[in-house]
Every structure is written in C-alpha cells, then in structure tokens.
Design a protein around this motif. Structure first.
Motif, short mmCIF file in Angstrom:
data_model
loop_
_atom_site.label_atom_id
_atom_site.label_comp_id
_atom_site.label_asym_id
_atom_site.label_seq_id
_atom_site.Cartn_x
_atom_site.Cartn_y
_atom_site.Cartn_z
N ILE A 160 0.95 -1.13 0.09
CA ILE A 160 -0.15 -0.01 -0.10
C ILE A 160 0.82 1.20 -0.02
O ILE A 160 1.96 1.20 0.56
N GLN A 161 0.32 2.24 -0.67
CA GLN A 161 1.16 3.56 -0.37
C GLN A 161 0.44 4.50 0.18
O GLN A 161 -0.82 4.59 -0.09
N PHE A 162 0.99 5.08 0.96
CA PHE A 162 0.71 6.20 1.98
C PHE A 162 1.29 7.38 1.70
O PHE A 162 2.76 7.21 1.76
N SER A 163 0.91 8.56 2.22
CA SER A 163 1.51 9.66 2.37
C SER A 163 1.47 10.40 3.57
O SER A 163 0.22 10.48 3.81
N TYR A 164 2.39 11.00 4.35
CA TYR A 164 2.16 11.67 5.41
C TYR A 164 1.96 13.11 4.63
O TYR A 164 2.94 13.42 4.01
N VAL A 165 1.23 13.97 5.10
CA VAL A 165 1.03 15.29 4.54
C VAL A 165 1.11 16.18 5.60
O VAL A 165 -0.01 16.40 6.40
N VAL A 166 2.22 16.71 5.75
CA VAL A 166 2.46 17.31 7.01
C VAL A 166 2.90 18.96 6.64
O VAL A 166 3.41 19.11 5.67
N PRO A 167 2.67 19.68 7.60
CA PRO A 167 3.03 21.18 7.44
C PRO A 167 4.34 21.45 7.03
O PRO A 167 5.42 20.64 7.69
N ASP A 168 4.79 22.43 6.30
CA ASP A 168 6.22 22.92 6.16
C ASP A 168 6.56 23.59 7.55
O ASP A 168 5.65 23.76 8.27
N GLN A 169 7.84 24.08 7.34
CA GLN A 169 8.22 24.58 8.75
C GLN A 169 7.46 26.03 9.22
O GLN A 169 7.40 26.45 10.08
N ASN A 170 6.95 26.59 8.04
CA ASN A 170 6.32 28.04 8.09
C ASN A 170 4.85 27.66 8.25
O ASN A 170 4.12 28.69 8.65
N PRO A 182 4.08 -2.97 3.16
CA PRO A 182 3.13 -4.09 3.07
C PRO A 182 1.84 -3.65 3.61
O PRO A 182 1.59 -2.97 4.56
N LYS A 183 0.60 -4.11 2.93
CA LYS A 183 -0.79 -3.82 3.41
C LYS A 183 -1.09 -4.40 4.63
O LYS A 183 -1.22 -5.65 4.78
N ASP A 184 -1.34 -3.55 5.73
CA ASP A 184 -1.55 -4.06 6.99
C ASP A 184 -2.26 -2.87 7.62
O ASP A 184 -1.66 -1.99 8.35
N GLU A 185 -3.63 -3.21 8.05
CA GLU A 185 -4.50 -2.15 8.61
C GLU A 185 -3.97 -1.71 9.82
O GLU A 185 -4.02 -0.47 10.23
N GLU A 186 -3.53 -2.60 10.75
CA GLU A 186 -3.05 -2.29 12.05
C GLU A 186 -1.96 -1.54 12.04
O GLU A 186 -1.76 -0.67 12.88
N LYS A 187 -1.08 -1.78 11.29
CA LYS A 187 0.29 -1.29 11.06
C LYS A 187 0.08 0.09 10.65
O LYS A 187 0.49 1.23 10.96
N LEU A 188 -1.09 0.16 9.79
CA LEU A 188 -1.31 1.61 9.26
C LEU A 188 -1.94 2.62 10.51
O LEU A 188 -1.48 3.61 10.46
N ASN A 189 -2.53 2.02 10.99
CA ASN A 189 -3.15 2.70 12.22
C ASN A 189 -1.89 3.32 13.14
O ASN A 189 -2.02 4.40 13.54
N ASP A 190 -0.86 2.37 13.40
CA ASP A 190 0.38 2.86 14.03
C ASP A 190 0.94 3.88 13.33
O ASP A 190 1.38 4.89 13.90
N PHE A 192 -0.05 6.20 11.27
CA PHE A 192 -0.70 7.47 11.09
C PHE A 192 -0.87 8.07 12.70
O PHE A 192 -0.71 9.13 12.90
N SER A 193 -0.94 7.10 13.53
CA SER A 193 -1.30 7.64 14.92
C SER A 193 -0.19 8.02 15.66
O SER A 193 0.00 8.79 16.51
N ASN A 194 0.86 7.57 15.38
CA ASN A 194 2.51 8.00 15.84
C ASN A 194 3.24 8.63 14.82
O ASN A 194 4.59 8.58 14.92
N MET A 195 2.56 9.39 14.17
CA MET A 195 3.09 10.41 12.92
C MET A 195 4.48 11.12 13.65
O MET A 195 5.39 11.40 12.77
N ASN A 196 4.04 11.82 14.73
CA ASN A 196 5.29 12.61 15.32
C ASN A 196 6.53 11.50 15.64
O ASN A 196 7.66 12.42 15.59
N PHE A 211 -0.30 16.96 14.37
CA PHE A 211 -1.04 15.75 14.72
C PHE A 211 -0.90 15.20 16.13
O PHE A 211 -1.06 14.07 16.41
N SER A 212 -0.32 15.86 17.06
CA SER A 212 -0.24 15.51 18.28
C SER A 212 -1.41 15.02 18.91
O SER A 212 -2.34 15.75 18.89
N GLY A 213 -1.29 14.00 19.50
CA GLY A 213 -2.70 13.36 20.07
C GLY A 213 -3.54 12.84 19.27
O GLY A 213 -4.77 12.45 19.78
N ILE A 214 -3.56 12.87 17.97
CA ILE A 214 -4.74 12.42 16.98
C ILE A 214 -4.32 11.09 16.58
O ILE A 214 -3.30 10.51 16.31
#
Lengths: 420, 178
Positions: A160-170, A182-190, A192-196, A211-214
């Motif tokens: 699966i391809q996914f992208s973090y879409v995060v703000p630039d420094q400004n 590899p396609k794995d829903e559980e891992k995908l949750n991890d 995204f939930s631990n993006m920081n 994304f803190s706390g989301i």
C-alpha cells in the motif's frame, strides 16, 4: 639497556592509548546522504557544462585556438615524459572524466519505485557492475543513472502506498511524504497515529506537531477512517491550523481510497472545531487542483515537491504558468525554470500535451527531473492520466522517456520505508 | 549507482568517516568531506583497476580529499592574514582546533594524546591514524599513502618518537606542578 626498555614501554603505552581513541560514528541517514551526493554531482555537472560552453565560445577565436594548440603540444609532451602514479590517477579521475558521455538509454527502468520498494527484485545490472562482471553495453555510469524521480508510478502487489501530508516549517503549505509498505491495517493505524515519532521533522524540514494526540483507525474495506481528536486541539492555533488539518486529512486519505472521515473526541462522537463547528464526518473530495512547486529548507534538507492549492475553477494552463514562480518568503521555489519555455498546452480528454518552444534546452539534471515530476503531479490533480511532451531537444531525462506518452504518477516524494 | 553506494556504505562508511574525522578533527567538516569522497568514488568506480584493495583505494581518495581541504584552508588563512596585513606574524595565530565533543568526554590521557597528535606533521598524523586508529597494516598504509613500506616505517617511528617526547614531557610538567 634499561633506557631502551623504558622507551619500548612508553611506545607501547602510546600505541595502546591510540588504539583506545573513541570510535566515531556517522549518524547521517544513508539515503539522505546519497541524495546530497547526487545533488552535488548534478551541480558539478552543470558547472562543467557551463565551463564547456564558455570554452567552445573562446575556441572559436582563431588566435586563441592557435595558442591552445601550442599549449596542448607542450602539455602532452610533458605528460608523456612524466611517470604517472596509477593510484593518483584513480583518485583524481573524477576531475578529468566527463560524465557527459552519450547516455545509454535504459528506458525500461522505473527506478524510483522499484529501487525503494520494500520488496524489490535484485537489480542485476547494478550488482553485476559492482562485481566487475559488467557487459560492455552496461558498464558506463551515465548522468542519467544518477537522476532520480521522486514520483511513485505503481505499487507492488500486497503493498500500500500512503503519504504523510505534513505542514512545512512555516505552516503555510503541506508536504506530502510517501511510503510503500506491506498492506496491514493495524500497522497503518500505528503509522498514522504515531506520525510525530515516524516523521523526522528536523531532518526533513517539516512540522508534524499538528497531529499530536490525534489517532487513526482505518477500515480500508469500508473506505472509512475514524480520526480521534484530543480535547485540547482547539486550545492552540486558529482557523488556519484547522484548515491545514482538514486539508492534510483530505490529501492523506484520498490515495488510500478513503471516502469518509469520521471524527471522535477522546472516543466520543464528533469533534469541535472553532471554524468548522462540530464535525462528525467529512466526505473526502475526489479531486483537488494543485500546482506543484519545490520546497527545501536548506541545502542540507531534501527537496520536496509540494502541492500549492489552486482555484477549483482554474485551468491547467494557469496552473503550469504559476509553476514558474516561487514564494521566497516561505522557501517555495518554482518547479519550472524560467528558461524552459512552453509554447502550447493542449488537452485532449485525459491526455495533456505540452509543447516546448523550438529553442528549448532540456538538460539531464536533477532539477529537470523534478520539473517533470511536478508537471505530471499537477496534471494528475487536474484529472489527466497521461502527458505527452512535444518538441523536446532530448529523448530522455532521468527515468522519463519523452518520446512516449508519460503516465501520471500516483504520488510524489517517495521515501524508503524504514518502519520497524 | 545507488546499489554501489549502499554496498560501499555498508562495508566502509564508518571507517572512512572516522578516518576523515581524525584527519580534519571536526564532525561537520567530516560529514561534508565524506560526500566529496563518494562523489569521486562513484565517478571513477568503473576505472578502479583492482591494483590495490578496494579499502585502501577508498582511504587513498579520502586522504586526497582531506589534503585538498587543508590546502583550501591554508589559502583562506593566507588571504585573511594578507587582508589584515598580519603577514609574517601569521605563525602567532594558533592552528590548533578546539577539542571535539567526542574527545572532550574521554579521560585525560586520551585528550592528551589527541592534542599531541594534532601537533605532529600531516604525514605523521596520517600514518598514526591509519596504523593505530584505523588498524591498517603497514602494507595497507603504504598503499593508502602511495608510499614505500620503508617510508611508512620511518614516518611511524618518527611520529612515535615525537608523541613520546610530547606526552612524557607534558606528564613530567604535570608531575612537577603537583
């Protein structure tokens, strides 16, 4: 005798101290290091190209040409008489050897994806080169080989391809950073939930603090995701922060084929936003028009190809026109260099045709590859599947074969997946 | 090309980086120079004839890169001195670099030997770093430096003598002070 023994003892002590000197480790990320090396190679190449041009211009003058011939004879004689050191030859060869050799076209190689995909076929050509077993046809490094696209063209099966879409420094624009896992829903949750934790903010020049706390809970088969917000989200930032978040969610969810985003706040249905009000769900728009430009914090940071939101009623011509301009204050650079002039842009259902001007001078350089990445991504956001480039002075720039219609990528800014 | 880079990186990167670090005595400069080394290596990899081992070839390139850096620094320093008309009194300006953090946290003896090594000639430093910090053999060191084995031995001998003189003299001073 005693003095001699003392000297030997002292020497041993010194040797032992030297051997105990601390081991020094380089902590730079190898992929980032490779990217820096590539960029420098490109810059050197461009410099050499400019010098070469200036040289030809001078050599057109008869007096200079005659003097040069005399000088050349002197140098050649001196070289002939000199006994050269072979090790020095090897060490200095980079200075003498031109990489402007006619590139061996390697049209089939879709490097950007397969080199970085987690399950890749062994690249026989490169490993053969490394073992010194190369055939004559494949033995040269060419400038084209060093040029890498940042685009993702296809995703291997069960991945699966996914992208973090995060703000630039400004915190002005959003930077998509893509991975193939590899396609794995559980891992995908991890992921995204631990993006920081996963986003290397300083190294990449982005700010994922939004994304803190989301946390995210995907239901890929239902094409939905539940986004759980922390209560304190509203405490900081204003409507701009909310817009960045919603926009980012749209851009992250669309490639995962998520149609609906459900919101909860610490498990309770709905989330309060100062500007949007209370949201329980949002439909992900199928298409968002963007003009892609370049963002880079400093020479030590990666170059990112970033979407600059365009007016939903704008045309592709307007978007491409806007790509000639940057926004210096926010570190946004144009993706199409000024000297690359486009004569005509035509759209025929899902194929976009871009005709370069007669005197266009496309060079095999990394910025040129980024230009094509950006044009193709822009075309994609305007609903095109393929792009035809006409009137180009070269057949190939990096992985792009300009003699053929080029399909638009599925994503951009592919990074090696390093999730553990 | 990326595969070649990764293969070389896996095999030699930390050694090359450490070598550059001890040569230039600064992490940031070593980070910059290591890129330069790879650029040269990747551009000329196909011309590597295998006359020496891959490892000594890479170290040889790294050493040339470090020497180029020293030359550039010297030119910069000269321009600076000329600009301020300090000229011949330039020798009064200390060349010694501040101790990097990695060394500063070590015990006194290590810090001392590091400082003494800094005062050796460039050639002596190269030999000592290659022989005792990088653990290269005399033969390998000769290949890296493009010297004869006997020249390596002589330089090593002189370097050790110089280090001994500096270390034990300083120790003597310290003892007297106590």
């Amino acid at each position: 005798m005693k003095q001699n023994e003392r000297h030997q003892q002292q020497e041993k002590e010194i040797q032992s101290l030297l051997e105990k000197m601390p081991k020094i480790k380089d902590t730079q990320d190898p992929d980032l290091l490779f990217e820096k090396i590539q960029t420098r190679m490109m810059e050197e190449q461009e410099e050499q190209g400019t010098k070469k041009f200036a040289f030809h211009k001078w050599m057109n003058r008869p007096v200079v040409a005659s003097a040069a011939v005399v000088l050349l004879i002197v140098i050649l004689s001196a070289t002939y008489l000199n006994n050269q050191n072979p090790m020095m030859d090897q060490a200095n060869i980079a200075k003498d050897q031109s990489l402007m050799e006619e590139p061996e076209a390697d049209m089939e190689k879709q490097e950007s994806l397969m080199e970085r995909a987690p399950v890749k076929e062994p690249d026989n050509q490169d490993s053969a080169e490394f073992n010194g077993l190369e055939s004559d046809d494949n033995k040269m490094f060419t400038i084209q080989d060093t040029l890498k696209s940042k685009a993702v063209f296809s995703v291997p099966e069960n991945h699966i391809q996914f992208s973090y879409v995060v703000p630039d420094q400004n915190k002005q624009y959003l930077v998509p950073i893509s991975f193939i896992v590899p396609k794995d829903e559980e891992k995908l949750n991890d992921y995204f939930s631990n993006m920081n934790r996963y986003v290397r903010a300083d190294e990449w020049g982005v700010d994922p603090s939004l994304f803190s706390g989301i946390s995210f809970d995907f239901a890929l088969n239902d094409q939905t995701v539940t986004v759980d917000m922390p209560k304190e989200f509203n405490d900081t930032g204003g409507s701009a922060r909310e817009s960045l978040l919603i926009n980012s969610l749209y851009q992250m969810m669309a490639p995962l084929n998520i149609k609906t985003i459900y919101f909860t706040t610490e498990g309770e249905q709905g989330a309060d936003f100062a500007h949007f009000g209370t949201l329980t769900e949002l439909e992900v728009p199928s298409q968002q028009k963007n003009a892609y430009k370049l963002y880079q914090v400093s020479a030590n940071h990666p170059v990112w190809i970033v979407p600059i939101p365009a007016d939903p009623n704008s045309s592709i011509e307007e978007a491409i026109e806007s790509m000639y301009a940057g926004e210096e204050d926010f570190g946004i650079r144009p993706s199409i260099p000024e000297q690359i002039s486009i004569e005509e842009i035509q759209s025929d259902s899902e194929v976009l045709s871009i005709t370069f001007s007669q005197n266009v001078n496309l060079m095999p350089t990394q910025p040129m590859v980024y230009m094509f990445d950006a044009i193709l991504m822009t075309a994609r956001s305007y609903g095109f599947d393929d792009v035809r480039f006409l009137n180009s002075n070269v057949s190939k720039i990096g992985p792009y074969n300009l003699d053929e219609t080029v399909s638009v990528p599925v994503a951009v800014n592919l990074m090696p997946a390093a999730f553990k | 090309m990326k595969d070649i880079f990764h293969e070389l990186y896996q095999k030699y990167h930390q050694d090359l980086f450490q070598f550059l670090f001890y040569m230039v005595k600064n992490r940031e400069v070593a980070e910059d120079l290591v890129q330069e080394v790879y650029i040269k290596v990747l551009k000329s990899y196909e011309n590597f004839e295998g006359k020496s081992s891959e490892k000594t070839w890479l170290f040889s390139i790294a050493r040339h890169v470090a020497i180029d850096y020293f030359r550039k620094q010297k030119r910069k320093k000269k321009r600076f001195l000329d600009y301020f008309d300090i000229g011949e009194k330039g020798y009064l300006i200390q060349d010694e670099q501040p101790i990097p953090e990695e060394i500063a946290v070590q015990n006194d003896e290590i810090k001392e030997i590091y400082k003494c090594l800094q005062r050796c000639s460039d050639d002596q430093q190269s030999v000592i770093i290659l022989r005792f910090i990088q653990s290269l053999s005399i033969q390998e060191t000769a290949e890296v430096l493009e010297w004869s084995v006997s020249k390596v031995k002589t330089t090593q001998h002189r370097a050790m003598k110089a280090l001994k003189a500096m270390m034990f003299k300083e120790e003597g001073i310290n003892r007297e002070a106590k």
